[in-house]
Design a protein around this motif. Structure first.
Motif, PDB file in Angstrom:
ATOM      1  N   GLY A 184       0.819  -1.210   0.000  1.00 55.86           N
ATOM      2  CA  GLY A 184       0.000   0.000   0.000  1.00 55.86           C
ATOM      3  C   GLY A 184       0.848   1.253   0.000  1.00 55.86           C
ATOM      4  N   ASN A 185       1.881   1.264   0.845  1.00 57.25           N
ATOM      5  CA  ASN A 185       2.797   2.408   0.900  1.00 57.25           C
ATOM      6  C   ASN A 185       3.480   2.626  -0.450  1.00 57.25           C
ATOM      7  N   ALA A 186       3.850   1.536  -1.105  1.00 59.04           N
ATOM      8  CA  ALA A 186       4.559   1.633  -2.381  1.00 59.04           C
ATOM      9  C   ALA A 186       3.678   2.257  -3.454  1.00 59.04           C
ATOM     10  N   ILE A 187       2.436   1.782  -3.572  1.00 57.00           N
ATOM     11  CA  ILE A 187       1.576   2.320  -4.621  1.00 57.00           C
ATOM     12  C   ILE A 187       1.149   3.749  -4.295  1.00 57.00           C
ATOM     13  N   GLY A 188       0.988   4.052  -3.017  1.00 54.37           N
ATOM     14  CA  GLY A 188       0.699   5.431  -2.631  1.00 54.37           C
ATOM     15  C   GLY A 188       1.821   6.367  -3.039  1.00 54.37           C
ATOM     16  N   ALA A 189       3.068   5.916  -2.880  1.00 55.85           N
ATOM     17  CA  ALA A 189       4.221   6.720  -3.278  1.00 55.85           C
ATOM     18  C   ALA A 189       4.272   6.904  -4.790  1.00 55.85           C
ATOM     19  N   LEU A 190       4.007   5.835  -5.528  1.00 55.78           N
ATOM     20  CA  LEU A 190       3.975   5.932  -6.985  1.00 55.78           C
ATOM     21  C   LEU A 190       2.903   6.922  -7.445  1.00 55.78           C
ATOM     22  N   ALA A 191       1.770   6.926  -6.731  1.00 57.45           N
ATOM     23  CA  ALA A 191       0.655   7.794  -7.108  1.00 57.45           C
ATOM     24  C   ALA A 191       1.011   9.277  -6.978  1.00 57.45           C
ATOM     25  N   VAL A 192       1.718   9.646  -5.914  1.00 61.42           N
ATOM     26  CA  VAL A 192       2.011  11.079  -5.714  1.00 61.42           C
ATOM     27  C   VAL A 192       3.096  11.581  -6.664  1.00 61.42           C
ATOM     28  N   MET A 193       3.806  10.666  -7.291  1.00 65.80           N
ATOM     29  CA  MET A 193       4.844  11.077  -8.241  1.00 65.80           C
ATOM     30  C   MET A 193       4.316  11.190  -9.669  1.00 65.80           C
ATOM     31  N   SER A 194       2.994  11.024  -9.829  1.00 67.03           N
ATOM     32  CA  SER A 194       2.384  11.064 -11.163  1.00 67.03           C
ATOM     33  C   SER A 194       1.321  12.151 -11.216  1.00 67.03           C
ATOM     34  N   PRO A 195       1.089  12.756 -12.380  1.00 67.08           N
ATOM     35  CA  PRO A 195       0.190  13.910 -12.485  1.00 67.08           C
ATOM     36  C   PRO A 195      -1.298  13.597 -12.375  1.00 67.08           C
ATOM     37  N   GLY A 196      -1.777  12.500 -12.932  1.00 64.85           N
ATOM     38  CA  GLY A 196      -3.208  12.210 -12.923  1.00 64.85           C
ATOM     39  C   GLY A 196      -3.607  11.309 -11.776  1.00 64.85           C
ATOM     40  N   ASP A 197      -4.907  11.149 -11.579  1.00 63.85           N
ATOM     41  CA  ASP A 197      -5.408  10.301 -10.504  1.00 63.85           C
ATOM     42  C   ASP A 197      -4.976   8.845 -10.668  1.00 63.85           C
ATOM     43  N   MET A 198      -4.860   8.379 -11.916  1.00 75.22           N
ATOM     44  CA  MET A 198      -4.574   6.977 -12.193  1.00 75.22           C
ATOM     45  C   MET A 198      -3.192   6.728 -12.782  1.00 75.22           C
ATOM     46  N   ASP A 199      -2.508   7.775 -13.197  1.00 75.23           N
ATOM     47  CA  ASP A 199      -1.260   7.606 -13.940  1.00 75.23           C
ATOM     48  C   ASP A 199      -0.220   6.773 -13.192  1.00 75.23           C
ATOM     49  N   GLY A 200      -0.197   6.904 -11.866  1.00 74.03           N
ATOM     50  CA  GLY A 200       0.819   6.197 -11.088  1.00 74.03           C
ATOM     51  C   GLY A 200       0.452   4.782 -10.691  1.00 74.03           C
ATOM     52  N   LEU A 201      -0.755   4.337 -11.006  1.00 77.01           N
ATOM     53  CA  LEU A 201      -1.162   2.985 -10.639  1.00 77.01           C
ATOM     54  C   LEU A 201      -0.375   1.993 -11.492  1.00 77.01           C
ATOM     55  N   PRO A 202       0.402   1.122 -10.850  1.00 80.98           N
ATOM     56  CA  PRO A 202       1.357   0.308 -11.606  1.00 80.98           C
ATOM     57  C   PRO A 202       0.814  -1.037 -12.087  1.00 80.98           C
ATOM     58  N   THR A 203       1.516  -1.578 -13.077  1.00 83.22           N
ATOM     59  CA  THR A 203       1.330  -2.985 -13.425  1.00 83.22           C
ATOM     60  C   THR A 203       2.102  -3.787 -12.375  1.00 83.22           C
ATOM     61  N   ARG A 204       1.938  -5.088 -12.380  1.00 78.01           N
ATOM     62  CA  ARG A 204       2.638  -5.919 -11.391  1.00 78.01           C
ATOM     63  C   ARG A 204       4.159  -5.813 -11.558  1.00 78.01           C
ATOM     64  N   GLU A 205       4.624  -5.772 -12.795  1.00 76.87           N
ATOM     65  CA  GLU A 205       6.065  -5.679 -13.050  1.00 76.87           C
ATOM     66  C   GLU A 205       6.623  -4.354 -12.540  1.00 76.87           C
ATOM     67  N   MET A 206       5.905  -3.245 -12.812  1.00 75.16           N
ATOM     68  CA  MET A 206       6.346  -1.938 -12.338  1.00 75.16           C
ATOM     69  C   MET A 206       6.388  -1.893 -10.819  1.00 75.16           C
TER      70      MET A 206
END
Length: 317
Positions: free
Chosen positions: A285-307
């Motif tokens: 959860g912490n990891a995807i939350g961090a990815l989310a704040v580094m991206s411009p859109g609401d969904m842009d930072g939501l990763p694939t499993r590999e990412m």
């Protein structure tokens, strides 16, 4: 016969227009369009991690509704229970672009099609086909009908032996007053298994300040697991047999904090559905939350499993 779903959610997806240049929203002249909405963020995030997820909502018979349906389908989300209204429009929002802090967001959602989602729209067989239900407090805020739908869906899933998660997603502007908001969300919390509030939200809801006290408050109400988001610092979690603090991941630059909580929910829910330990679920959860704040859109930072795996291998701070 409905296909088997790992999870289902419901709510109000909206067409979002976000400014392409920084500055006051009333001065922005160029906008880009995207899908927005807490529940659709979670649905998309789970789908990108290869979970089968369904989304229940009502859309207007307009171009925005058509856009949203196509966007949901593009994410691989099951939309077989999405319906359309000829009387109510699809909700939209506009968002400013900022270089620091939170963007200004203005909503145009009053009397939207999604706000008319009520008990008559509840498809028992569709919800029964899912193993998990994710709910946000936003749905209960937008109308009495949606509040009744939320309670009914949560009770149905609990009776059916399914798990239920709740993110309060406090939106004070959508509620008549703070008292109603607090009472309603706390009532919903007694009907969930996994409660995922932010620390600030928790303090408003309980009047308590320490994460340990807040978690105990909800565990005593029948919640199985409480995970409290602490922002950049990480998260605190507590259940009947586990408790701990999970540090956050290093963020190079905060671009847009909108959607971070939804990303966090994606991480926790997906990991728990995969039967991972609670501590590992909170770390995801912490990891995807961090990815989310580094991206411009609401969904842009939501990763694939590999990412996600690549990012988590980099480690926590």
């Amino acid at each position: 016969m409905n296909k088997r779903l790992d999870a289902v959610t419901f709510g109000e997806p909206m067409a979002m227009f976000y400014a392409n240049e920084t500055g006051p929203l009333d001065e922005a002249m160029s906008f880009s369009k995207a899908l927005a909405g807490a529940e659709s963020n979670v649905a998309a995030g789970l789908s990108r991690l290869e979970h089968k997820v369904g989304y229940v909502t009502k859309l207007g018979e307009d171009s925005f509704g058509s856009f949203i349906l196509k966007a949901l389908n593009k994410e691989g989300i099951d939309t077989s229970s999405v319906t359309f209204s000829s009387e109510n429009p699809t909700g939209i929002l506009i968002k400013s672009k900022v270089t620091a802090g939170d963007p200004k967001v203005e909503y145009f959602r009053k009397h939207s099609a999604a706000s008319t989602l009520g008990l008559a729209d509840f498809d028992e067989s569709y919800f029964a086909s899912a193993g998990h239900l994710h709910v946000t407090g936003i749905s209960s805020a937008i109308s009495r009908e949606c509040r009744e739908f939320s309670i009914h869906a949560m009770e149905f899933m609990k009776r059916s032996g399914k798990t239920v998660s709740l993110d309060p997603n406090l939106r004070p502007s959508l509620w008549p007053d703070t008292k109603t908001m607090v009472e309603t969300i706390n009532d919903l919390a007694t009907r969930c298994d996994w409660f995922l509030p932010g620390l600030g939200e928790s303090r408003i809801l309980t009047g308590l300040t320490a994460p340990e006290e807040i978690a105990s408050f909800y565990l005593n109400q029948g919640v199985s697991l409480v995970v409290i988001k602490l922002g950049p610092e990480g998260s605190y979690y507590k259940s009947s047999d586990s408790e701990g603090f999970m540090p956050g991941f290093k963020v190079d630059q905060v671009v847009d904090t909108v959607g971070a909580g939804d990303g966090f929910a994606v991480g926790v829910i997906s990991a728990l559905l995969e039967k991972l330990p609670v501590a590992e679920a909170v770390r995801r959860g912490n990891a995807i939350g961090a990815l989310a704040v580094m991206s411009p859109g609401d969904m842009d930072g939501l990763p694939t499993r590999e990412m996600l795996e690549q990012f988590m291998k980099a480690g926590a701070v």
